[in-house]
Design a protein around this motif. Structure first.
Motif, PDB file in Angstrom:
ATOM      1  N   GLU A  70     -31.692 -24.971  -8.394  1.00 19.28           N
ATOM      2  CA  GLU A  70     -31.435 -26.058  -9.332  1.00 19.28           C
ATOM      3  C   GLU A  70     -30.751 -27.177  -8.561  1.00 19.28           C
ATOM      4  N   LYS A  71     -30.973 -28.404  -8.978  1.00 18.98           N
ATOM      5  CA  LYS A  71     -30.279 -29.514  -8.346  1.00 18.98           C
ATOM      6  C   LYS A  71     -28.845 -29.528  -8.864  1.00 18.98           C
ATOM      7  N   ILE A  72     -27.888 -29.513  -7.943  1.00 18.80           N
ATOM      8  CA  ILE A  72     -26.475 -29.479  -8.296  1.00 18.80           C
ATOM      9  C   ILE A  72     -25.846 -30.786  -7.834  1.00 18.80           C
ATOM     10  N   GLU A  73     -25.057 -31.380  -8.698  1.00 21.84           N
ATOM     11  CA  GLU A  73     -24.341 -32.587  -8.337  1.00 21.84           C
ATOM     12  C   GLU A  73     -23.319 -32.257  -7.255  1.00 21.84           C
ATOM     13  N   ALA A  74     -23.244 -33.060  -6.232  1.00 22.12           N
ATOM     14  CA  ALA A  74     -22.316 -32.828  -5.131  1.00 22.12           C
ATOM     15  C   ALA A  74     -20.872 -32.839  -5.603  1.00 22.12           C
ATOM     16  N   ALA A  75     -20.592 -33.553  -6.678  1.00 19.68           N
ATOM     17  CA  ALA A  75     -19.223 -33.650  -7.176  1.00 19.68           C
ATOM     18  C   ALA A  75     -18.741 -32.339  -7.797  1.00 19.68           C
ATOM     19  N   ASP A  76     -19.649 -31.415  -8.089  1.00 20.46           N
ATOM     20  CA  ASP A  76     -19.260 -30.141  -8.693  1.00 20.46           C
ATOM     21  C   ASP A  76     -18.437 -29.275  -7.743  1.00 20.46           C
ATOM     22  N   ILE A  77     -18.599 -29.469  -6.438  1.00 20.97           N
ATOM     23  CA  ILE A  77     -17.905 -28.651  -5.453  1.00 20.97           C
ATOM     24  C   ILE A  77     -17.092 -29.588  -4.559  1.00 20.97           C
ATOM     25  N   SER A  78     -15.796 -29.336  -4.481  1.00 21.05           N
ATOM     26  CA  SER A  78     -14.934 -30.198  -3.679  1.00 21.05           C
ATOM     27  C   SER A  78     -15.196 -29.989  -2.189  1.00 21.05           C
ATOM     28  N   GLU A  79     -14.751 -30.946  -1.404  1.00 20.75           N
ATOM     29  CA  GLU A  79     -14.893 -30.856   0.043  1.00 20.75           C
ATOM     30  C   GLU A  79     -14.163 -29.621   0.572  1.00 20.75           C
ATOM     31  N   LYS A  80     -12.974 -29.368   0.039  1.00 19.37           N
ATOM     32  CA  LYS A  80     -12.191 -28.197   0.450  1.00 19.37           C
ATOM     33  C   LYS A  80     -12.967 -26.911   0.151  1.00 19.37           C
ATOM     34  N   GLU A  81     -13.555 -26.804  -1.040  1.00 17.23           N
ATOM     35  CA  GLU A  81     -14.313 -25.603  -1.407  1.00 17.23           C
ATOM     36  C   GLU A  81     -15.524 -25.408  -0.498  1.00 17.23           C
ATOM     37  N   LYS A  82     -16.154 -26.492  -0.094  1.00 18.24           N
ATOM     38  CA  LYS A  82     -17.289 -26.384   0.823  1.00 18.24           C
ATOM     39  C   LYS A  82     -16.851 -25.803   2.169  1.00 18.24           C
ATOM     40  N   ILE A  83     -15.704 -26.289   2.678  1.00 19.66           N
ATOM     41  CA  ILE A  83     -15.197 -25.808   3.957  1.00 19.66           C
ATOM     42  C   ILE A  83     -14.832 -24.328   3.861  1.00 19.66           C
ATOM     43  N   VAL A  84     -14.123 -23.976   2.795  1.00 16.04           N
ATOM     44  CA  VAL A  84     -13.704 -22.582   2.609  1.00 16.04           C
ATOM     45  C   VAL A  84     -14.928 -21.679   2.482  1.00 16.04           C
ATOM     46  N   PHE A  85     -15.938 -22.136   1.762  1.00 17.80           N
ATOM     47  CA  PHE A  85     -17.165 -21.351   1.626  1.00 17.80           C
ATOM     48  C   PHE A  85     -17.784 -21.087   2.992  1.00 17.80           C
ATOM     49  N   GLN A  86     -17.862 -22.125   3.815  1.00 13.18           N
ATOM     50  CA  GLN A  86     -18.451 -21.953   5.148  1.00 13.18           C
ATOM     51  C   GLN A  86     -17.649 -20.947   5.969  1.00 13.18           C
ATOM     52  N   LEU A  87     -16.326 -21.043   5.905  1.00 17.76           N
ATOM     53  CA  LEU A  87     -15.495 -20.101   6.650  1.00 17.76           C
ATOM     54  C   LEU A  87     -15.706 -18.678   6.164  1.00 17.76           C
ATOM     55  N   ARG A  88     -15.643 -18.485   4.853  1.00 18.19           N
ATOM     56  CA  ARG A  88     -15.751 -17.132   4.298  1.00 18.19           C
ATOM     57  C   ARG A  88     -17.134 -16.523   4.494  1.00 18.19           C
ATOM     58  N   SER A  89     -18.139 -17.353   4.669  1.00 19.16           N
ATOM     59  CA  SER A  89     -19.484 -16.806   4.858  1.00 19.16           C
ATOM     60  C   SER A  89     -19.813 -16.552   6.327  1.00 19.16           C
ATOM     61  N   SER A  90     -18.861 -16.823   7.213  1.00 19.68           N
ATOM     62  CA  SER A  90     -19.091 -16.612   8.642  1.00 19.68           C
ATOM     63  C   SER A  90     -19.267 -15.128   8.954  1.00 19.68           C
ATOM     64  N   ARG A  91     -20.226 -14.833   9.774  1.00 20.30           N
ATOM     65  CA  ARG A  91     -20.461 -13.468  10.242  1.00 20.30           C
ATOM     66  C   ARG A  91     -19.844 -13.255  11.628  1.00 20.30           C
ATOM     67  N   GLU A  92     -19.338 -14.341  12.224  1.00 23.36           N
ATOM     68  CA  GLU A  92     -18.802 -14.275  13.579  1.00 23.36           C
ATOM     69  C   GLU A  92     -17.288 -14.124  13.620  1.00 23.36           C
ATOM     70  N   LEU A  93     -16.602 -14.565  12.575  1.00 19.46           N
ATOM     71  CA  LEU A  93     -15.142 -14.535  12.567  1.00 19.46           C
ATOM     72  C   LEU A  93     -14.625 -13.306  11.828  1.00 19.46           C
ATOM     73  N   ASP A  94     -13.499 -12.761  12.311  1.00 20.64           N
ATOM     74  CA  ASP A  94     -12.901 -11.627  11.615  1.00 20.64           C
ATOM     75  C   ASP A  94     -12.083 -12.129  10.423  1.00 20.64           C
ATOM     76  N   THR A  95     -11.742 -11.229   9.519  1.00 21.33           N
ATOM     77  CA  THR A  95     -11.064 -11.570   8.276  1.00 21.33           C
ATOM     78  C   THR A  95      -9.735 -12.271   8.510  1.00 21.33           C
ATOM     79  N   ASP A  96      -8.937 -11.791   9.458  1.00 18.65           N
ATOM     80  CA  ASP A  96      -7.640 -12.419   9.732  1.00 18.65           C
ATOM     81  C   ASP A  96      -7.804 -13.863  10.196  1.00 18.65           C
ATOM     82  N   THR A  97      -8.777 -14.107  11.047  1.00 19.91           N
ATOM     83  CA  THR A  97      -9.028 -15.464  11.531  1.00 19.91           C
ATOM     84  C   THR A  97      -9.482 -16.352  10.387  1.00 19.91           C
ATOM     85  N   ILE A  98     -10.378 -15.852   9.556  1.00 19.67           N
ATOM     86  CA  ILE A  98     -10.853 -16.622   8.409  1.00 19.67           C
ATOM     87  C   ILE A  98      -9.688 -16.963   7.488  1.00 19.67           C
TER      88      ILE A  98
END
Length: 117
Positions: A70-98
């Motif tokens: 579905e097309k989602i308005e960019a304003a629905d997700i804050s810049e901070k939430e986008k960054i956190v999502f990218q970090l939490r979805s990393s397969r390369e970083l361990d949990t403590d680092t994330i």
């Protein structure tokens, strides 16, 4: 176009908002769900519809935020939430680092808000 639920984004946003609050306390605050259910959703499992709606209400976002295809308005997700999502979805970083990096992002955005005021 087929629509699916982005469970990774949901899990990331839940973990981010919950922060250091315990699963039980968070489940109580949300209401109507168990800490075990919250844990499963944070691990990427799909919630039932009623639980999904409760979680979206607690997060303060539209259910469409998590629907892919579905097309989602960019304003629905804050810049901070986008960054956190990218970090939490990393397969390369361990949990403590994330967690450390998420904490740094929180501090940066908090400082940014204070400076803007």
């Amino acid at each position: 176009m087929e629509s699916t639920l982005n469970s990774e984004l949901l899990a990331s946003m839940l973990k981010s908002k919950r922060g250091k609050m315990g699963l039980r306390d968070t489940a109580t605050e949300i209401g109507g769900i168990s800490s075990a259910t919250l844990s499963r959703v944070e691990q990427g499992n799909l919630p039932d519809v009623e639980t999904f709606i409760r979680l979206c209400n607690w997060l303060g976002v539209s259910t469409e935020t998590f629907i892919t295809g579905e097309k989602i308005e960019a304003a629905d997700i804050s810049e901070k939430e986008k960054i956190v999502f990218q970090l939490r979805s990393s397969r390369e970083l361990d949990t403590d680092t994330i967690n450390a990096m998420v904490h740094m992002v929180d501090m940066a955005f908090t400082k940014s808000k204070r400076n803007a005021q």
